[in-house]
Design an enzyme around this catalytic site. Structure first.
Site, PDB file in Angstrom:
ATOM      1  N   GLU A 124       0.949  -1.234   0.029  1.00 54.85           N
ATOM      2  CA  GLU A 124       0.066  -0.087   0.079  1.00 54.85           C
ATOM      3  C   GLU A 124       0.847   1.237  -0.004  1.00 54.85           C
ATOM      4  O   GLU A 124       0.495   2.013  -0.748  1.00 54.85           O
ATOM      5  CB  GLU A 124      -0.799   0.239   1.159  1.00 54.85           C
TER       6      GLU A 124
ATOM      7  N   ASP B 278      -0.752  -4.961   3.053  1.00 51.79           N
ATOM      8  CA  ASP B 278      -1.431  -3.717   3.814  1.00 51.79           C
ATOM      9  C   ASP B 278      -0.690  -3.736   5.162  1.00 51.79           C
ATOM     10  O   ASP B 278      -0.951  -4.469   6.146  1.00 51.79           O
ATOM     11  CB  ASP B 278      -2.987  -3.897   3.850  1.00 51.79           C
TER      12      ASP B 278
ATOM     13  N   THR C 117      -6.204   2.084   8.842  1.00 42.95           N
ATOM     14  CA  THR C 117      -5.521   3.091   9.355  1.00 42.95           C
ATOM     15  C   THR C 117      -6.250   4.285  10.336  1.00 42.95           C
ATOM     16  O   THR C 117      -5.720   4.792  11.114  1.00 42.95           O
ATOM     17  CB  THR C 117      -4.513   3.867   8.097  1.00 42.95           C
TER      18      THR C 117
ATOM     19  N   ASP D  56      -6.176  -4.285   0.505  1.00 47.98           N
ATOM     20  CA  ASP D  56      -7.237  -4.491   1.652  1.00 47.98           C
ATOM     21  C   ASP D  56      -7.844  -6.010   1.519  1.00 47.98           C
ATOM     22  O   ASP D  56      -8.327  -6.496   2.774  1.00 47.98           O
ATOM     23  CB  ASP D  56      -8.232  -3.594   1.442  1.00 47.98           C
TER      24      ASP D  56
ATOM     25  N   ILE E  80      -1.014  -1.690   7.804  1.00 50.49           N
ATOM     26  CA  ILE E  80      -2.012  -1.355   8.692  1.00 50.49           C
ATOM     27  C   ILE E  80      -3.361  -1.220   7.960  1.00 50.49           C
ATOM     28  O   ILE E  80      -3.854  -0.422   7.359  1.00 50.49           O
ATOM     29  CB  ILE E  80      -1.952  -0.156   9.390  1.00 50.49           C
ATOM     30  N   ASP E  81      -4.286  -2.197   7.880  1.00 49.14           N
ATOM     31  CA  ASP E  81      -5.588  -2.302   7.394  1.00 49.14           C
ATOM     32  C   ASP E  81      -6.561  -1.613   8.360  1.00 49.14           C
ATOM     33  O   ASP E  81      -6.493  -2.319   9.668  1.00 49.14           O
ATOM     34  CB  ASP E  81      -6.064  -3.350   6.918  1.00 49.14           C
TER      35      ASP E  81
HETATM   36  C1  IPD Z   1      -9.132   0.967   4.235  1.00 48.55           C
HETATM   37  C2  IPD Z   1      -9.933   0.114   5.245  1.00 48.55           C
HETATM   38  C3  IPD Z   1     -11.388   0.575   5.176  1.00 48.55           C
HETATM   39  C4  IPD Z   1     -11.803   0.660   3.767  1.00 48.55           C
HETATM   40  C5  IPD Z   1     -11.127   1.382   2.963  1.00 48.55           C
HETATM   41  C6  IPD Z   1      -9.771   1.002   2.839  1.00 48.55           C
HETATM   42  P1  IPD Z   1      -6.530   1.345   4.861  1.00 48.55           P
HETATM   43  O1  IPD Z   1      -7.861   0.579   4.129  1.00 48.55           O
HETATM   44  O2  IPD Z   1      -9.920  -1.323   4.718  1.00 48.55           O
HETATM   45  O3  IPD Z   1     -12.311  -0.318   5.914  1.00 48.55           O
HETATM   46  O4  IPD Z   1     -13.321   1.140   3.908  1.00 48.55           O
HETATM   47  O5  IPD Z   1     -11.836   1.420   1.477  1.00 48.55           O
HETATM   48  O6  IPD Z   1      -8.975   1.851   2.150  1.00 48.55           O
HETATM   49  O7  IPD Z   1      -6.418   2.646   4.244  1.00 48.55           O
HETATM   50  O8  IPD Z   1      -7.075   1.471   6.522  1.00 48.55           O
HETATM   51  O9  IPD Z   1      -5.383   0.304   4.818  1.00 48.55           O
END
Ligand code: IPD
Length: 281
Positions: free
Chosen positions: A70, A90, A95, A220, A92-93
């Site tokens: 990411e 990813d 963030t 993600d 930190i999913d």
């Molecule tokens: C996000 C999370 C969130 C989702 C977003 C993602 P990130 O990833 O998974 O739940 O709604 O579409 O981008 O930015 O925290 O790695």
């Protein structure tokens, strides 16, 4: 039969656990927040540090492997899936959750060969839950087998979704239309953990019947997609048909009946793909 990727998967599990420890420790400190594509698309130094930690440890052991990370993509690297062994990371999913100490964050690592995910690892670090799946060999949480819910009736179901980070009014309208359609089926409830990876693990665990979203990215959902399918679930595009992990659109459900019912209610749109060339500056 011996598993060709067993060592690789073991490395991913220990890298995810180490990364999760760094994420949990960082939750105790001040978090310096930066933004990426918009003021609500957040990143922290921990995201960047953890991604580098994982990539370094993989490069030392598997120097020929490729990466889609990411934060590397945010820094300008191309997001292309080739037939080569590729780690999709990813760090930190969730963030936004991490920044606000909302207690669901995950490290997500998928490994793809010939454009097929061979294994997926999602470490929900605050819950200390290690979700793993190996293609053809099932899905597990802390070593215990996972099975999706057996529910066939959408009216008896809980559905997970997210609002994502787009604030484009047309996209937001469509997101709300889909949400209203689904709520008013009616379903028992709608939930969202704030991380796509954990939402998918909730489907795999049978806690929710389905998760859908338009706008998330390949990093993600790549690991979660294998965890769902190995737990007996199905993946679909939001307009039906096969899911394309680069399309930023997904329905992950316990079965085809629930997935197709959700597809009927979604007001679909197509955000820019993850593998689109970066915009010219
Ligand atoms: C996000 C999370 C969130 C989702 C977003 C993602 P990130 O990833 O998974 O739940 O709604 O579409 O981008 O930015 O925290 O790695």
């Amino acid at each position: 039969m011996a598993d060709r990727w067993q060592n690789t998967m073991e490395h991913a599990v220990s890298a995810a656990r180490r990364a999760g420890q760094v994420v949990c420790e960082a939750l105790q400190d001040d978090r310096k927040v930066m933004t990426k594509s918009s003021s609500v698309d957040l990143v922290t130094q921990t995201d960047q540090k953890v991604e580098q930690l994982i990539i370094q440890s993989v490069k030392e052991k598997f120097p020929t492997h490729r990466f889609i990370g990411e934060e590397s993509v945010a820094a300008g690297e191309v997001c292309v899936l080739t037939d080569d062994p590729t780690w999709i990371i990813d760090p930190i999913d969730g963030t936004t959750n991490f920044v606000h100490t909302f207690p669901f964050v995950a490290v997500s690592i998928a490994f793809s060969v010939n454009k097929q995910v061979e294994f997926g690892v999602v470490y929900s670090c605050l819950e200390d839950k290690m979700f793993t799946a190996r293609r053809g060999r099932g899905a597990f949480c802390n070593g215990k087998p996972l099975q999706v819910s057996g529910q066939e009736d959408i009216k008896q179901s809980v559905i997970a979704t997210e609002f994502g980070s787009s604030r484009d009014p047309e996209a937001v309208d469509k997101i709300f239309t889909s949400l209203k359609n689904i709520l008013c089926i009616p379903v028992h409830g709608v939930r969202g953990a704030g991380t796509a990876a954990i939402n998918m693990c909730l489907v795999a665990s049978g806690c929710v019947e389905a998760y859908y979203e338009i706008g998330m990215h390949i990093w993600d959902v790549a690991a979660g997609s294998l965890i769902v399918s190995e737990a007996g679930g199905v993946l679909m595009d939001v307009e039906g048909g096969a899911v394309d992990l680069m399309s930023r659109r997904i329905v992950a459900a316990n079965n085809g009946t629930i997935a197709e019912r959700i597809v009927k209610e979604i007001d679909a749109f197509s955000p820019p793909r993850d593998d689109d060339p970066p915009p010219q500056k």
